[in-house]
Each structure stands twice: as structure tokens, then as C-alpha cells.
Design an enzyme around this catalytic site. Structure first.
Site, PDB file in Angstrom:
ATOM      1  N   ASP A  29       0.808  -1.217   0.000  1.00 12.42           N
ATOM      2  CA  ASP A  29       0.000   0.000   0.000  1.00 12.42           C
ATOM      3  C   ASP A  29       0.848   1.276   0.000  1.00 12.42           C
ATOM      4  O   ASP A  29       2.072   1.229   0.203  1.00 12.42           O
ATOM      5  CB  ASP A  29      -0.969  -0.006   1.196  1.00 12.42           C
ATOM      6  CG  ASP A  29      -0.323  -0.500   2.491  1.00 12.42           C
ATOM      7  OD1 ASP A  29       0.918  -0.524   2.574  1.00 12.42           O
ATOM      8  OD2 ASP A  29      -1.059  -0.871   3.408  1.00 12.42           O
ATOM      9  N   ASN A  62      -8.029  -2.767  13.626  1.00 13.49           N
ATOM     10  CA  ASN A  62      -9.395  -3.076  13.164  1.00 13.49           C
ATOM     11  C   ASN A  62      -9.420  -4.289  12.242  1.00 13.49           C
ATOM     12  O   ASN A  62     -10.432  -4.564  11.611  1.00 13.49           O
ATOM     13  CB  ASN A  62      -9.999  -1.862  12.439  1.00 13.49           C
ATOM     14  CG  ASN A  62      -9.193  -1.468  11.210  1.00 13.49           C
ATOM     15  OD1 ASN A  62      -8.226  -2.127  10.852  1.00 13.49           O
ATOM     16  ND2 ASN A  62      -9.587  -0.393  10.563  1.00 13.49           N
ATOM     17  N   HIS A  69      -7.474  -4.748   9.550  1.00  9.98           N
ATOM     18  CA  HIS A  69      -7.093  -4.556   8.151  1.00  9.98           C
ATOM     19  C   HIS A  69      -5.795  -5.299   7.820  1.00  9.98           C
ATOM     20  O   HIS A  69      -4.924  -5.469   8.678  1.00  9.98           O
ATOM     21  CB  HIS A  69      -7.021  -3.065   7.757  1.00  9.98           C
ATOM     22  CG  HIS A  69      -5.891  -2.276   8.313  1.00  9.98           C
ATOM     23  ND1 HIS A  69      -5.997  -0.940   8.647  1.00  9.98           N
ATOM     24  CD2 HIS A  69      -4.588  -2.605   8.595  1.00  9.98           C
ATOM     25  CE1 HIS A  69      -4.833  -0.496   9.083  1.00  9.98           C
ATOM     26  NE2 HIS A  69      -3.964  -1.485   9.064  1.00  9.98           N
ATOM     27  N   GLU A  79      -9.651  -1.938   4.681  1.00  8.02           N
ATOM     28  CA  GLU A  79     -10.374  -1.612   5.899  1.00  8.02           C
ATOM     29  C   GLU A  79     -11.615  -2.499   6.021  1.00  8.02           C
ATOM     30  O   GLU A  79     -12.028  -3.138   5.045  1.00  8.02           O
ATOM     31  CB  GLU A  79     -10.781  -0.132   5.850  1.00  8.02           C
ATOM     32  CG  GLU A  79      -9.580   0.825   5.798  1.00  8.02           C
ATOM     33  CD  GLU A  79      -8.857   0.992   7.127  1.00  8.02           C
ATOM     34  OE1 GLU A  79      -8.599  -0.026   7.818  1.00  8.02           O
ATOM     35  OE2 GLU A  79      -8.523   2.135   7.481  1.00  8.02           O
TER      36      GLU A  79
END
Ligand code: F6R
Length: 263
Positions: free
Chosen positions: A67, A136, A138, A143
Site C-alpha cells: 500500500d 481493526n 485490516h 479496511e
């Protein structure tokens, strides 16, 4: 999925680096998928040591990062290109032309996503994808609610991720990009092998959900349960929420695949 629990962060990091190094020695042309983040800093430091001390050779390997922030140029200290150059690429003998990250500065992010997927396919696919995990759940910047079949694309970061990473930006959360380019979950699942490293108590809850909970897009890392060849390495703190931790430890102690790594 194979889950390996190490007594502390340094032995979890060391095992991760040793697995990467073994794959690279076995196949010098390895196509390596890479992650950034705090978890990876110590892994890359060990790989750099192995290059310096033991001649671990990166000259033929090709890398694809997961990313990159949208709008950050390569020379921005907060860009993932900057992180990778600084933490790994400048410390080993990789050919920089063989290191790719999604271009978060591309005028057409959709076209950039497609081009990134094509570039991965042209190399023959990722052999070993290294992953961290967000608080979370990811992986990359996929996400919660990312489609499990998603490909490289631009996404909007959640408040949890902004809070998790704000400390890395000198200007705090206000200065952070709100968007990022990320390989998709489908892209990650196409890798021949996945290796996820998680350390620390802040990851314990989400690790338990990802490993022992149902596969669901609210916990993107749970998609790794669908992968044929996925290894999860944890320190004791990150493993604290696992119900079957003792089983995983026993399997690691007895699985012939891990014989050389038990030393
Ligand atoms: C970044 C990436 C993210 C991180 C995750 C954990 O390239 O892929 O999924 O791995 O946010 O970050 P740290 O290691 O900082 O806790």
C-alpha cells in the site's frame, strides 16, 4: 492456517525474518510482497543484518508493497516508499527498479490499480506476501467491509486506522492523508504463501477474531482462513485472546515443517 506463538516480540520477529530468508535463499528470484508499519521495522533490520553478515542476496528478487498513501510523493518522509527505502531497500542489495509500490500520486488511481495488478501478474505472481494487521483487522489498507475479492484500488481510511498511525506523522492526525492505495484482499489471497506477524496486546482481540472467528469482511484478516498456505506468527501478548493457543503451541512443537525453526 498455521499459528505460531513465540514467547516474546524478539523471537517472533526473528522467526519471521528467518522464514523470509529461507524462502529467498531457496529462490533468489523470489517475488516478495512487503508491508510497512512498526511491526516490520525490526524484521527489516534483521534482514539487513543477514545481508551484511551472512550475504543474504536480494539482487534478483522483486518486491511489491501492499500500500501507499494517496498524495504523498516518494520523498515525503511519511510515504511508504520513503519507509521502504530507509528501512530495507537502502540496506540490502535489491535493485530499486525491481521494487514497486502503488503510486499514490497517480492522476488516475483506478488505472494505477489495474496497472499494479498487471505488474504483479507479469512477474508470475507473489511468492511470499508478508503482512501486519491493523487494530481493526485490516491487512494492507483493506479496511473493514473491504470485499474479500477486492483488487488494488484506492480506499478511504477509517478513524481507527487514522488513530493507529497518527503518531507516525509529525503533524498528527490532521496532517494525515485520508486515502490510500492498497492491494486488494483478492490480490493478497492470490499470493502463493502469506506470512502475517502481529505483536503486542493491542492486537490480541482482533487476532482472536481473525483466526478463531468467522470469515467476514468486517475483519479483513479473517479472509486468510481461506488461504491454502498461510502462517501467522504471534508473540505471547498478541496471542492472549486465542482459545486454542495450547493446541497451536503443541502443533508447532511437533510439525516437521518447523523443525529447523524450533532451535
Ligand atoms: C502497512 C500495512 C498495514 C500494517 C498494519 C499494522 O503497509 O500493510 O496493514 O501492517 O497497519 O501496522 P503496525 O505494524 O504499525 O502496527
Amino acid at each position: 492456517m498455521k499459528v505460531i506463538i513465540r514467547p516474546n516480540a524478539s523471537s517472533a520477529t526473528e522467526l519471521t525474518a528467518r522464514i523470509i530468508a529461507k524462502d529467498l535463499r531457496a529462490n533468489p528470484k523470489l517475488v516478495l510482497g512487503l508491508a510497512t508499519g512498526r511491526t516490520m521495522e525490526s524484521v527489516y533490520a534483521l534482514l539487513a543484518d543477514m545481508h551484511r553478515g551472512n550475504g543474504l542476496d536480494f539482487s534478483l528478487c522483486r518486491t511489491f508493497n501492499l500500500d501507499e498513501y494517496v498524495g504523498l510523493a516518494a520523498d515525503d518522509p511519511n510515504s511508504y516508499r520513503f519507509f521502504m527505502n530507509n528501512m530495507l531497500f537502502s540496506r540490502v542489495n535489491v535493485d530499486l527498479r525491481n521494487t514497486l509500490l502503488p503510486n499514490g500520486m497517480a492522476a488516475d488511481l483506478e488505472a494505477e490499480g489495474r496497472a499494479y495488478e498487471d505488474a504483479i501478474i507479469r512477474t508470475g505472481g507473489i511468492d511470499l506476501q508478508v503482512l501486519g494487521i491493523g487494530e481493526n483487522g485490516h491487512i494492507g489498507f483493506n479496511e473493514p467491509l473491504s470485499p474479500l475479492s477486492s483488487r488494488t484500488r484506492a480506499i478511504t481510511l477509517t478513524p481507527t486506522t487514522l488513530n493507529q498511525n497518527a503518531g507516525l506523522f509529525a503533524g498528527g492526525k490532521a496532517s494525515m492523508p485520508r486515502r490510500a492505495m492498497t492491494m486488494g484482499i483478492g490480490t493478497i489471497l492470490d499470493s502463493r504463501r502469506c506470512l502475517l506477524l502481529a505483536m503486542g496486546a493491542s492486537k490480541a482481540q482482533v487476532i482472536a477474531q481473525a483466526i478463531e472467528g468467522p470469515v467476514r469482511s468486517m475483519i479483513p484478516a479473517s479472509a486468510l482462513q481461506l488461504h491454502q498456505n498461510c502462517v501467522i506468527i504471534l508473540d505471547q501478548d498478541a496471542a492472549a485472546g486465542l482459545k486454542a493457543a495450547d493446541d497451536y503451541k503443541m502443533i508447532f512443537e511437533n510439525d516437521p515443517e518447523w523443525k529447523e525453526f524450533r532451535k
